[in-house]
Design a protein around this motif. Structure first.
Motif, PDB file in Angstrom:
ATOM      1  N   ILE A  46       0.870  -1.166   0.000  1.00 19.00           N
ATOM      2  CA  ILE A  46       0.000   0.000   0.000  1.00 19.00           C
ATOM      3  C   ILE A  46       0.910   1.220   0.000  1.00 19.00           C
ATOM      4  N   ALA A  47       0.586   2.199  -0.845  1.00 20.64           N
ATOM      5  CA  ALA A  47       1.429   3.396  -0.965  1.00 20.64           C
ATOM      6  C   ALA A  47       0.606   4.643  -0.716  1.00 20.64           C
ATOM      7  N   HIS A  48       1.165   5.561   0.026  1.00 17.58           N
ATOM      8  CA  HIS A  48       0.606   6.900   0.203  1.00 17.58           C
ATOM      9  C   HIS A  48       1.507   7.817  -0.600  1.00 17.58           C
ATOM     10  N   ILE A  49       0.967   8.465  -1.621  1.00 19.68           N
ATOM     11  CA  ILE A  49       1.777   9.293  -2.521  1.00 19.68           C
ATOM     12  C   ILE A  49       1.359  10.745  -2.341  1.00 19.68           C
ATOM     13  N   GLU A  50       2.321  11.569  -1.966  1.00 23.83           N
ATOM     14  CA  GLU A  50       2.064  12.988  -1.731  1.00 23.83           C
ATOM     15  C   GLU A  50       1.811  13.719  -3.042  1.00 23.83           C
ATOM     16  N   PRO A  51       1.191  14.912  -2.973  1.00 23.05           N
ATOM     17  CA  PRO A  51       0.983  15.702  -4.196  1.00 23.05           C
ATOM     18  C   PRO A  51       2.297  15.890  -4.955  1.00 23.05           C
ATOM     19  N   GLN A  52       2.245  15.631  -6.263  1.00 22.08           N
ATOM     20  CA  GLN A  52       3.378  15.730  -7.182  1.00 22.08           C
ATOM     21  C   GLN A  52       4.450  14.673  -6.934  1.00 22.08           C
ATOM     22  N   GLY A  53       4.172  13.694  -6.060  1.00 13.32           N
ATOM     23  CA  GLY A  53       5.110  12.598  -5.812  1.00 13.32           C
ATOM     24  C   GLY A  53       4.849  11.434  -6.741  1.00 13.32           C
ATOM     25  N   GLY A  54       5.738  10.452  -6.715  1.00 17.19           N
ATOM     26  CA  GLY A  54       5.574   9.238  -7.510  1.00 17.19           C
ATOM     27  C   GLY A  54       6.900   8.722  -7.990  1.00 17.19           C
ATOM     28  N   GLY A  55       6.862   7.883  -9.024  1.00 13.19           N
ATOM     29  CA  GLY A  55       8.104   7.390  -9.588  1.00 13.19           C
ATOM     30  C   GLY A  55       7.934   6.002 -10.192  1.00 13.19           C
ATOM     31  N   PRO A  56       9.033   5.472 -10.642  1.00 12.20           N
ATOM     32  CA  PRO A  56      10.328   6.130 -10.709  1.00 12.20           C
ATOM     33  C   PRO A  56      10.403   7.109 -11.882  1.00 12.20           C
ATOM     34  N   THR A  57      11.233   8.134 -11.721  1.00 14.48           N
ATOM     35  CA  THR A  57      11.446   9.116 -12.777  1.00 14.48           C
ATOM     36  C   THR A  57      11.949   8.395 -14.024  1.00 14.48           C
ATOM     37  N   GLY A  58      11.304   8.649 -15.150  1.00 14.02           N
ATOM     38  CA  GLY A  58      11.688   7.992 -16.401  1.00 14.02           C
ATOM     39  C   GLY A  58      11.067   6.630 -16.590  1.00 14.02           C
ATOM     40  N   GLY A  59      10.402   6.091 -15.557  1.00 14.67           N
ATOM     41  CA  GLY A  59       9.757   4.789 -15.656  1.00 14.67           C
ATOM     42  C   GLY A  59      10.741   3.642 -15.496  1.00 14.67           C
ATOM     43  N   HIS A  60      10.211   2.438 -15.425  1.00 14.43           N
ATOM     44  CA  HIS A  60      11.028   1.232 -15.341  1.00 14.43           C
ATOM     45  C   HIS A  60      10.250   0.048 -15.899  1.00 14.43           C
ATOM     46  N   THR A  61      10.953  -1.049 -16.131  1.00 17.33           N
ATOM     47  CA  THR A  61      10.322  -2.286 -16.576  1.00 17.33           C
ATOM     48  C   THR A  61      10.816  -3.427 -15.696  1.00 17.33           C
ATOM     49  N   HIS A  62      10.050  -4.492 -15.655  1.00 17.80           N
ATOM     50  CA  HIS A  62      10.409  -5.720 -14.948  1.00 17.80           C
ATOM     51  C   HIS A  62       9.461  -6.810 -15.433  1.00 17.80           C
ATOM     52  N   PRO A  63       9.766  -8.064 -15.168  1.00 21.28           N
ATOM     53  CA  PRO A  63       8.915  -9.140 -15.703  1.00 21.28           C
ATOM     54  C   PRO A  63       7.549  -9.269 -15.018  1.00 21.28           C
ATOM     55  N   GLU A  64       7.394  -8.802 -13.779  1.00 20.40           N
ATOM     56  CA  GLU A  64       6.121  -8.961 -13.062  1.00 20.40           C
ATOM     57  C   GLU A  64       5.046  -8.039 -13.620  1.00 20.40           C
ATOM     58  N   ASP A  65       3.809  -8.506 -13.562  1.00 19.28           N
ATOM     59  CA  ASP A  65       2.648  -7.675 -13.855  1.00 19.28           C
ATOM     60  C   ASP A  65       2.311  -6.891 -12.593  1.00 19.28           C
ATOM     61  N   HIS A  66       1.668  -5.734 -12.747  1.00 19.22           N
ATOM     62  CA  HIS A  66       1.183  -4.955 -11.601  1.00 19.22           C
ATOM     63  C   HIS A  66      -0.310  -4.721 -11.752  1.00 19.22           C
ATOM     64  N   LEU A  67      -1.018  -4.834 -10.647  1.00 16.53           N
ATOM     65  CA  LEU A  67      -2.401  -4.411 -10.562  1.00 16.53           C
ATOM     66  C   LEU A  67      -2.430  -3.270  -9.553  1.00 16.53           C
ATOM     67  N   PHE A  68      -2.745  -2.059 -10.023  1.00 18.02           N
ATOM     68  CA  PHE A  68      -2.844  -0.889  -9.154  1.00 18.02           C
ATOM     69  C   PHE A  68      -4.312  -0.674  -8.801  1.00 18.02           C
ATOM     70  N   LEU A  69      -4.625  -0.565  -7.515  1.00 12.72           N
ATOM     71  CA  LEU A  69      -5.973  -0.298  -7.021  1.00 12.72           C
ATOM     72  C   LEU A  69      -5.941   1.045  -6.304  1.00 12.72           C
ATOM     73  N   VAL A  70      -6.644   2.027  -6.820  1.00 12.89           N
ATOM     74  CA  VAL A  70      -6.643   3.355  -6.214  1.00 12.89           C
ATOM     75  C   VAL A  70      -7.721   3.385  -5.131  1.00 12.89           C
ATOM     76  N   ILE A  71      -7.287   3.568  -3.903  1.00 15.62           N
ATOM     77  CA  ILE A  71      -8.185   3.567  -2.751  1.00 15.62           C
ATOM     78  C   ILE A  71      -8.704   4.973  -2.466  1.00 15.62           C
ATOM     79  N   HIS A  72      -7.832   5.973  -2.648  1.00 15.66           N
ATOM     80  CA  HIS A  72      -8.220   7.362  -2.389  1.00 15.66           C
ATOM     81  C   HIS A  72      -7.524   8.270  -3.398  1.00 15.66           C
ATOM     82  N   GLY A  73      -8.279   9.166  -4.024  1.00 18.68           N
ATOM     83  CA  GLY A  73      -7.712  10.134  -4.954  1.00 18.68           C
ATOM     84  C   GLY A  73      -7.668   9.627  -6.381  1.00 18.68           C
ATOM     85  N   THR A  74      -6.812  10.267  -7.180  1.00 20.29           N
ATOM     86  CA  THR A  74      -6.641   9.904  -8.588  1.00 20.29           C
ATOM     87  C   THR A  74      -5.157   9.757  -8.889  1.00 20.29           C
TER      88      THR A  74
END
Length: 125
Positions: A46-74
């Protein structure tokens, strides 16, 4: 239009409920499948991301799939030059090997759950 108990849903609420259904034998319970069987959950966070926060800068790749579920905000999911807005109570699937990053482009903190899987293919949400 849909209803929430005895109160009608707003247009935005109705749109966010698209694809939900009541499983057999359930009452007052709506669910929407996020992914099919066949894969293995590697880890989740679970991640809490502050305004204008995030990452990684420039993006990244890896073999795993990700499922992102937004609990609060956009959240803004960046995929090789494309940005996708994922709202509260929505999910987004990123296939392994895809250049990606996640950002909060809003003025308030957001909360996101990330589930990493292998061999999984999500249902389009």
């Amino acid at each position: 239009p849909g209803e929430r108990g005895s109160m009608p849903l707003t247009g935005e609420e109705e749109e966010s409920m698209q694809g939900f259904m009541a499983p057999p034998g359930h009452s007052g319970f709506l669910a929407k499948k996020l992914f099919e069987t066949g894969g293995k959950i590697q880890w989740g966070a679970i991640a809490h991301i502050e305004p204008q926060g995030g990452g990684p800068t420039g993006g990244h790749t890896h073999p795993e799939d990700h499922l992102f579920l937004v609990i609060h905000g956009t959240a803004t999911i960046c995929l090789a030059g494309e940005e996708v807005q994922v709202g509260e109570n929505q999910a987004f699937f990123v296939e392994g090997g895809t250049l990606h990053s996640i950002w909060n482009r809003t003025g308030e903190s957001i909360t996101v759950v990330k589930i990493s899987t292998t061999g999984e293919r999500a249902v389009t949400l």
